[in-house]
Structures are given as structure tokens and as C-alpha cells.
Design a protein around this motif. Structure first.
Motif, mmCIF file in Angstrom:
data_model
loop_
_atom_site.group_PDB
_atom_site.id
_atom_site.type_symbol
_atom_site.label_atom_id
_atom_site.label_comp_id
_atom_site.label_asym_id
_atom_site.label_seq_id
_atom_site.Cartn_x
_atom_site.Cartn_y
_atom_site.Cartn_z
ATOM 1 N N SER A 195 16.758 18.220 -3.327
ATOM 2 C CA SER A 195 15.705 17.478 -4.036
ATOM 3 C C SER A 195 14.929 16.539 -3.117
ATOM 4 C CB SER A 195 16.320 16.693 -5.201
ATOM 5 O OG SER A 195 16.831 17.564 -6.169
ATOM 6 N N PHE A 196 14.298 17.123 -2.107
ATOM 7 C CA PHE A 196 13.482 16.299 -1.215
ATOM 8 C C PHE A 196 12.332 15.633 -1.973
ATOM 9 C CE2 PHE A 196 15.369 19.325 1.855
ATOM 10 C CZ PHE A 196 15.957 18.412 2.725
ATOM 11 N N PHE A 197 11.854 16.278 -3.045
ATOM 12 C CA PHE A 197 10.734 15.718 -3.799
ATOM 13 C C PHE A 197 11.113 14.404 -4.478
ATOM 14 C CE2 PHE A 197 13.072 17.908 -7.030
ATOM 15 C CZ PHE A 197 12.777 17.304 -8.233
ATOM 16 N N ARG A 198 12.429 14.154 -4.654
ATOM 17 C CA ARG A 198 12.890 12.862 -5.168
ATOM 18 C C ARG A 198 13.305 11.932 -4.035
ATOM 19 N NH1 ARG A 198 13.189 13.331 -10.590
ATOM 20 N NH2 ARG A 198 13.904 15.296 -11.510
ATOM 21 N N GLU A 199 13.984 12.475 -3.030
ATOM 22 C CA GLU A 199 14.592 11.639 -2.002
ATOM 23 C C GLU A 199 13.559 11.013 -1.068
ATOM 24 O OE1 GLU A 199 17.640 11.322 -2.854
ATOM 25 O OE2 GLU A 199 17.502 13.056 -4.193
ATOM 26 N N LEU A 200 12.539 11.773 -0.685
ATOM 27 C CA LEU A 200 11.548 11.230 0.252
ATOM 28 C C LEU A 200 10.743 10.086 -0.360
ATOM 29 C CD1 LEU A 200 10.289 14.458 2.096
ATOM 30 C CD2 LEU A 200 12.232 12.985 2.620
ATOM 31 N N PRO A 201 10.203 10.239 -1.582
ATOM 32 C CA PRO A 201 9.495 9.097 -2.176
ATOM 33 C C PRO A 201 10.400 7.894 -2.428
ATOM 34 C CG PRO A 201 8.876 11.132 -3.281
ATOM 35 C CD PRO A 201 10.046 11.452 -2.409
ATOM 36 N N ALA A 202 11.722 8.133 -2.527
ATOM 37 C CA ALA A 202 12.661 7.025 -2.732
ATOM 38 C C ALA A 202 13.055 6.364 -1.419
ATOM 39 C CB ALA A 202 13.906 7.522 -3.456
ATOM 40 N N GLY A 203 12.587 6.919 -0.301
ATOM 41 C CA GLY A 203 12.845 6.305 0.999
ATOM 42 C C GLY A 203 14.251 6.518 1.521
ATOM 43 N N VAL A 204 14.896 7.630 1.166
ATOM 44 C CA VAL A 204 16.264 7.902 1.621
ATOM 45 C C VAL A 204 16.214 8.322 3.089
ATOM 46 C CG1 VAL A 204 18.321 9.316 1.275
ATOM 47 C CG2 VAL A 204 16.964 8.564 -0.697
ATOM 48 N N ASN A 225 0.803 -1.218 0.000
ATOM 49 C CA ASN A 225 0.000 0.000 0.000
ATOM 50 C C ASN A 225 0.833 1.264 0.000
ATOM 51 O OD1 ASN A 225 -2.104 -1.737 0.097
ATOM 52 N ND2 ASN A 225 -3.114 -0.835 1.875
ATOM 53 N N LYS A 226 2.095 1.172 0.455
ATOM 54 C CA LYS A 226 2.967 2.334 0.487
ATOM 55 C C LYS A 226 4.252 2.044 -0.268
ATOM 56 C CE LYS A 226 1.280 4.143 4.935
ATOM 57 N NZ LYS A 226 1.660 4.512 6.321
ATOM 58 N N LYS A 227 4.790 3.072 -0.929
ATOM 59 C CA LYS A 227 6.058 2.923 -1.638
ATOM 60 C C LYS A 227 7.247 3.039 -0.702
ATOM 61 C CE LYS A 227 6.463 2.529 -5.483
ATOM 62 N NZ LYS A 227 6.527 1.293 -6.294
ATOM 63 N N VAL A 228 7.007 3.617 0.460
ATOM 64 C CA VAL A 228 8.047 3.754 1.480
ATOM 65 C C VAL A 228 7.441 3.416 2.833
ATOM 66 C CG1 VAL A 228 9.616 5.339 2.668
ATOM 67 C CG2 VAL A 228 9.278 5.540 0.196
#
Length: 818
Positions: A794-803, A496-499
Motif C-alpha cells: 500500500s504505497f498509496f497510503r504509506e508515502l502520503p503518510a510519510g513512512v 505547503n507539503k503534507k510530507v
């Protein structure tokens, strides 16, 4: 009154038919032209639609755009899709553009991994030899008479590394495509080819301005009038090109046509120089280039001369004879191309309507579905329906009655084929998609193998026409919607979640979904995790009675000790068969609906993280998943649209986050920004994420003066130097260290500040190799009782990537001053 109405109705109907007939006449002229032009660049929206339209519609050339990537690394102005999902959207936008300007579309397997500052990095990540081989293959298959590349191969480092790489590879491929020692394994499928000329589509921007370009030596350039008027269709080339370019909606590239004369310049790179301003000068683009083509040329000229714009069906008999002559040619390259063109002409002249429809949009392999085939011939020309082959087999062998629908309804068995985007079925690497089927490489989308072949007979000449299986529906706003039928697995699954973030050693409920695409599915589902994670139960029984129904399954997961990151995935088992693909539907009005199948994967991280706030407001910008990512930490996020921005509604939130490019896309923030600064004055914290600098007055986006540049750090592993390691923001509630910048994806950040008021404090310094330090990635300032933060990171990339480190730092931002 009735007579007047009837007159205007018939006049309007005649005008519509005349427009269609004018297009048919253009197609006839193109049938008598044997010429190909290939335009090469790096990304969707790099192409010059003026030239593609010009060659396709004025020179009547078979014109194609080879975009080396699908634009996955860009930003998205119309939604939250990024990476592969954005690449799929941009692929479809290119296909919509080509429908308008008349071009074809090709790609390579190169991945748009983000901004690159030099071609050495790009070619290393892409695997230069692999991408070069694909360009050589495309040249050998397409056989262009001229190649045009958008960027200069002689100026590495002056523009995006992808841009320069596209032209460098294009220039090399020009020479290699006729070399039997270059990629000889291709010669089983294609033949050697030597393109006549290669040009660079230069312009004033390559010279630093219009004045510099005026003074430039143009002796090796060809000026082209790029805005001729098409009197037959009643449009200018600019009108076509602008409409085509406006299909790049995810990039905000809406375009208006310019009026009057326009000039494009082509600089000769390879081949002999034309004697005039025609880039095709001296190249035979007639049927004379094909043995036995002279008779075909004369017949087509006669058809054009005798064409009746009100009764185009009068040309059908002669076109059928041309079809027969082309079919007897030995030149397979032009035979295949021109047979397809003449079939389309015959169909259009007859105004023949052929449909192969289903009653639902998806099915599964080896299942049976009802289909309906419809054929109608509104013309008075005698057309015999001989047979239907392919997925549906019929032998009606009957004359079609004028303007009467012939239809049949039957059940067919679906083959075990894939219809979803072929390049995303396997997980690729940073530089390339993994494509196992060599025949698919470079194609814009998965070939539709679900077809019916309808054979018609005209004057004893049998002409087969392929019709794809489609799903037709009626939208109350858009009207009829036609989309290709899709074959899906029996079941798809995803978490249900990507991260998923674990903030301590306690177990957590992890939810996943199983979506059945058949009735009465039975199997079991399990959750795969890295070693050291504990999952209970090991598997669960799956029973879903109805197709299209999704069920949720909950697993208890306990993380290992200490910080760690890994991938979770769900897998469904039915007998000996495993299913691990997720399904994402992407549906925008300007492109056809997309069904994206890809291996399901979720990033799970065990991180030490603390927060001083439990709720924030989020002012939506161009579209990102930052709000969704914060909810993964249990933070309540209220999303606000700019129209609903009120000071009184903000005061209950400790922090307001402004979404990416919000000031770019919401022009009213130029005056509504006072609400933000009043909120900060009264004790709130405002975080403004990046905005693009082009044409933007960056003083609008901050309470104190700030200037935004195009500066960025593209190396996601670039060293981050701490300028004020004891600053409160870097220590509370989480102690930030260099380890928090490990495992970032694509880039450090973009559109950094380059000049700012003395009241700002700078916290980080970073740069790409060989460049000067950039200190404008994160600025903080006190304003009234509150805090203001600007960040280009680039938090808009890093957060969805689970960094993990990106989460820790962002939590410090929203907790600053609290």
C-alpha cells in the motif's frame, strides 16, 4: 400557431405542478403513518437502498440508515482524497442518497481504520462499549418499530470485521435499549425503548450461491416484494434505489434499475414472528398509538380524500388546523416529528418560497455581513407574515400579496459558532473520532444554527418555519447552486507539503501559508517542530490586507543527527488568540461544497535515502498521491493520461509507474498495455500497483501470466519475511531491512497475487495472525531488456503518510535495473 404553443406550454406546466402535487399527496399519506424503521450496517454503500426506499416510500415509514463509520478507510475513484477527506465525501454521498430514497442518515464516532478480518480486532480498536452506547442512544432517540441489520451477527470471521461488528452491536443494542441499567446517563436526554422486531437482511450471497439459497430453510424468513410500482409518482422502487445507490460515486457504485418483480428476504432475529409477510404485522402504525391522535387521523383522512391535485392550496386551512391539534399533543416524540412534516406540507401546498441569503459563502465570528430575506406566496390563500426571528429580527405583520416578493436587506452579526464538520475539529485516535459535544454524536453533519425563524399566520394560527442561511450563486453550467453559509476562523494556516523529507543533515527551506478570512489581519506565525530540530527565524510578522488572500512564509529548518520522524505544524498568533487550523475545500458536482477545518499537521522525516533516477513517468489511475510524494524527494514526475499513452513519449523516462486501479478504471489498457510491454522490452522499468480483482482479467496487467486475489494483510505491523534478502532490488540503492516496515499505516497491502508465472521472483512473505503466508505482495521479472514489477503493497497510503521505509523501498523499485 400561438394557440398551439400556449396549449403545450400550459399542459407542460400543469404536468409539472401535478408531479409536485403527487409528491404532496404522498407526504399526506405519510403524515397519517406513525412508524419508524432503522437499518444498521458498517459503511457508506453497505446499505440496501431497495429496502430503505421500500419502507420510506411504500410503507410510508420514517426510515433511517445508521452507518457505524463514514468510510474513511476506503479507496477513492474520483479524486486523491483519502482518510478523513474521503470520509467527508462519503458522508455527503450518503446524504445525497437519502434525499433520493427518502431516508434519514446517522453515524457513530467509529473510525473506518481499514479492512479488518475479525470482529474481535474491530471491537477492540473501536472501543466496543462506546460504540454500543451510541447505538443504544440512537435506538432510544429514533424509537424504531423494527431494526434491520445488513450482516449476520452469528458468523464472525466470514466477512469484513466491521460488517460483523455492526450486526453484533445492533443485536446487543436491541436488548439494552429498554434496560434502565444500561447507559443510565442517557436517560436525561432520551427515554427507554423496546423495538418490536429485529431482522437480518439476508440474501443468496450469504449462502454461497443462488442454488444453496434455494435449498435453504426459509421458515424464519419473510419474503418482500421489493420492486412495486408507485403509480402516483410513476416510478418503480428499483428506479429510486438505483439512483440512490449511484450517489456512491467515489466507490464506483453506479447502478441501473432492474425490471420486474424482485424479492428481498428478512430473517427474524428478535421479537415475535409476523403472521404474514408484512414485517410490521401486528404493530399499530396509526395515530391510535398517540393519545388524542384519533381526531388527527380522521382530519388527515378527510384532507387526503378532498385533495385537489391541481389546487393543493385548498388543503392549507385544514392542514393548519391539524398543525394546531398536533401542537397540543403531550407525546413529545411524535409531536416533534409530525409538526415538522405538517409545516413542510403547508409550505409545499402554498408553494411558499422562503429564502435567507448572503452575498458571500463564508464569514468569521462576530463580524457583520449583509443578508437578504425573501418571501413569496404564489397561492390565493391569505397568509400573514408575522415576524422574523433568529439571526434576523423583524416584525412586518403584513398580509403577503399574491405572487409578490416581500424582501428586506439588513446587516447581522455572526455568532461564535462552528459550521464545519464537527468530528474533525479534534484529532481522534485509530478507532474513534473525538467529539466533545455529546449532542452532535451520530449526526451526519454539524447542525446549521444560522437560521431565521419566519412566523406566518393562517386562519389565526401562527406557524413558525426555520430557514437556514444560504449562499446562492449561478454556475454557467449547473445553474443555481445553493450551499450553506460557513463560519471560518479569522485566519487558517498550513504547511505547503503534507510530507517533508530530509535526506541529509543539511538545512531545508520549509514553506507554509497563512490565509486570512478578514481584511487587515495582523499577527505573527511560527513553525512548531519536535525537540532537536532547529528553526530560523523563531517567528515572522503577518500582515494581510485583503480577505481571501494567502501569503507564504519560509523557515529554515535543520534536522537532528540520525534518522527520525516527527510532526511539524504552523501556528498563527493574534494578540492572545492562537490559530492552528488548516482549511481544505472539497468540491464535486454530486455533493455540496465542503469546508474542512482540521488541525494542521505535516510529517517530517530525516532518512538516509539514495536514488538512481531523477525523473519518472506516472500513468494516472483511479487517483492517488504517489506522484506528489515522489516530488517531495526532488524527483521530476510527469503525469500521463491513458489517452496520451505513446511508446515514443515513454522512452525518455527510465521508469513508468502505473497508478492504483488503472486497469480497473481505464478499460482501454486492455489493448494499450502492449505499449507498456514494448517499453519494458526496450529497457524501461514498469511498476504496476494494485487493481481490484472482481470481474477483472488480471492477465492484462502484466507481460507474463499473473492472477490477482482479494488477499490482503490488514495488520500494518505484521511481520515481513525476506525471501531473497540478497536480491538487487532489496540492496540497491538502499539496503532494505525489517526496520523499513516500521510505522506503516492501516495495512501492509491488498489484492495480492495468488498465482504467477515461474519467471517472476517473489521477495516478501507476510500474513495476518492465524493465516497462511502470502507471497504475492511484490513480484519482479525480467522482460526483454527491462524490468517488470507488480506490487500490492500500500504505497498509496504509506508515502502520503510519510513512512520513511516505504520511501526507501519505493525508490529501490523505481531505480531497479538503472
Amino acid at each position: 400557431m400561438r394557440k398551439v404553443f400556449l396549449f403545450f406550454f400550459l399542459t407542460s406546466l400543469s404536468a409539472i405542478f401535478s408531479q409536485d402535487s403527487a409528491r404532496i399527496l404522498k407526504q399526506l399519506q405519510k403524515l397519517n403513518t406513525l412508524c419508524s424503521v432503522l437499518y444498521v450496517a458498517a459503511h457508506p454503500d453497505d446499505e440496501n437502498t431497495r429496502l430503505i426506499s421500500l419502507f420510506s416510500n411504500q410503507y410510508n415509514a420514517r426510515t433511517a440508515y445508521l452507518s457505524l463509520t463514514r468510510g474513511d478507510g476506503g479507496q477513492n475513484l474520483i479524486g486523491t482524497e483519502l482518510r478523513e477527506e474521503l470520509g467527508l465525501i462519503r458522508t455527503q454521498e450518503l446524504l445525497e442518497a437519502r434525499k433520493i430514497d427518502g431516508g434519514q442518515q446517522f453515524f457513530t464516532t467509529a473510525n473506518d481504520f481499514g479492512f479488518s478480518k475479525n470482529p474481535d480486532e474491530t471491537l477492540n480498536i473501536w472501543n466496543e462499549k462506546e460504540i454500543l452506547s451510541q447505538i443504544v442512544f440512537r435506538i432510544r432517540a429514533f424509537k424504531p418499530d423494527i431494526i434491520i441489520h445488513r450482516f449476520d451477527h452469528r458468523t464472525p470471521g466470514s466477512t469484513h470485521g466491521h460488517h460483523t461488528s455492526s450486526s453484533m452491536l445492533s443485536e446487543k443494542a436491541f436488548h439494552l435499549s429498554n434496560d434502565p441499567n444500561a447507559f443510565p446517563e442517557q436517560l436525561n436526554r432520551v427515554s427507554l425503548w423496546q423495538t418490536n422486531r429485529q431482522f437480518y437482511n439476508t440474501s443468496w450471497w450469504a449462502y454461497g450461491g443462488r442454488e444453496n439459497f434455494k435449498k435453504a430453510d426459509k421458515s424464519n424468513m419473510i419474503p418482500l416484494e421489493s420492486n412495486p410500482v408507485d403509480l402516483l409518482l410513476g416510478r418503480t422502487n428499483e428506479e429510486v434505489a438505483a439512483k440512490s445507490r449511484s450517489q456512491h460515486k467515489s466507490q464506483g457504485f453506479g447502478s441501473s434499475p432492474k425490471l420486474g418483480s424482485q424479492t428481498e428476504y428478512l430473517e427474524l432475529i428478535n421479537g415475535n414472528k409476523p403472521s404474514n409477510t408484512n414485517p410490521l404485522d401486528g404493530i399499530d402504525i396509526s395515530w391510535n398509538r398517540v393519545e388524542g391522535g384519533n381526531n388527527i387521523k380522521k382530519q388527515i383522512e378527510a384532507i387526503v380524500s378532498d385533495f385537489d391535485i391541481e389546487k393543493p392550496y385548498k388543503s392549507v386551512s385544514a392542514l393548519a388546523e391539524v398543525y394546531q391539534l398536533i401542537r397540543n399533543l403531550e407525546n413529545n416524540h411524535w409531536k416533534k416529528i409530525k409538526l415538522a412534516e405538517v409545516k413542510k406540507l403547508i409550505k409545499n401546498c402554498l408553494r411558499l418560497r422562503l429564502q435567507f441569503n448572503t452575498f458571500k459563502e463564508t464569514g468569521v465570528p462576530e463580524s457583520y455581513i449583509p443578508v437578504e430575506i425573501k418571501v413569496i406566496n404564489p397561492s390565493p390563500i391569505s397568509v400573514k407574515l408575522i415576524s422574523v426571528d433568529g439571526l434576523l429580527k423583524l416584525e412586518p405583520s403584513k398580509i403577503l400579496i399574491q405572487n409578490k416578493v416581500w424582501k428586506r436587506l439588513k446587516n447581522i452579526k455572526l455568532p461564535n459558532e462552528n459550521t464545519t464538520p464537527y468530528w474533525l475539529l479534534k484529532e481522534g485516535n485509530l478507532g474513534n473520532y473525538e467529539v466533545q459535544n455529546e449532542n452532535f454524536k451520530g449526526l451526519p453533519e454539524t447542525p446549521n444554527l444560522l437560521k431565521a425563524k419566519i412566523s406566518i399566520q393562517i386562519n389565526n394560527i401562527v406557524i413558525p418555519i426555520d430557514i437556514p442561511l444560504t449562499y446562492r450563486s449561478t454556475d454557467r453550467v449547473a445553474g443555481e447552486v445553493i450551499q450553506n453559509f460557513q463560519i471560518l476562523p479569522r485566519v487558517t494556516t498550513k504547511l505547503n507539503k503534507k510530507v517533508i523529507l530530509f535526506q541529509d543533515d543539511l538545512s531545508k527551506k520549509v514553506r507554509l501559508q497563512v490565509l486570512s478570512h478578514i481584511n487587515n489581519f495582523r499577527g505573527k506565525v511560527s513553525l512548531n517542530t519536535p525537540e532537536g530540530w532547529t528553526v530560523l527565524p523563531q517567528s515572522q510578522k503577518v500582515e494581510i490586507k485583503k480577505t481571501g488572500v494567502s501569503k507564504e512564509y519560509i523557515f529554515e529548518v535543520t534536522p537532528p543527527k540520525g534518522n527520525c520522524t516527527g510532526n511539524f505544524s504552523s501556528i498563527v498568533t493574534e494578540g492572545e488568540k492562537n490559530y492552528d487550523m488548516s482549511l481544505k475545500e472539497i468540491n464535486y458536482p454530486h455533493i455540496s461544497k465542503q469546508f474542512l477545518l482540521s488541525p494542521n499537521k505535516t510529517t517530517a522525516s530525516r532518512i538516509d535515502i539514495k536514488t538512481n533516477v531523477n525523473k519518472v513517468a506516472y500513468l494516472n489511475g483511479a487517483g492517488d498521491k504517489v506522484a506528489e510524494s515522489l516530488r517531495n524527494l526532488g524527483i521530476s514526475v510527469t503525469e500521463i493520461n491513458v489517452n496520451d499513452l505513446r511508446l515514443e513519449s515513454l522512452l525518455s523516462y527510465p521508469t513508468l509507474i502505473v497508478g492504483i486501479r488503472a486497469f480497473n478504471v481505464h478499460k482501454e489498457l486492455a489493448y494499450k498495455n502492449k505499449i507498456l510491454w514494448d517499453y519494458v522490452k526496450q529497457g524501461g522499468t514498469v511498476i504496476v500497483q494494485y487493481n481490484t480483482s472482481r470481474g477483472f482479467d488480471s492477465s492484462q496487467m502484466a507481460p507474463y501470466p499473473i492472477k490477482i486475489s482479494r488477499d490482503r494483510v490488514t495488520n500494518e505491523n505484521a511481520e515481513v519475511r525476506f525471501l531473497q534478502k540478497n536480491h538487487l532490488l532489496l540492496n540497491k540503492p538502499n539496503k532494505i531491512s525489517s526496520k523499513d516496515f516500521d510505522d506503516w499505516v492501516q495495512e501492509r497491502g491488498l489484492y495480492f497475487a495468488y498465482d504467477w508465472d515461474d519467471r517472476y521472483q517473489t521477495l516478501f512473505s507476510m500474513n495476518d495472525k492465524g493465516e497462511k503466508p502470502k507471497n504475492g505482495s511484490l513480484l519482479v521479472a525480467d522482460y526483454g531488456e527491462g524490468k517488470f514489477i507488480f506490487t500490492g503493497l500500500s504505497f498509496f497510503r504509506e508515502l502520503p503518510a510519510g513512512v520513511p521505509g516505504a520511501y526507501r523501498l519505493f525508490i529501490n523499485l523505481i531505480s531497479y535495473g538503472k
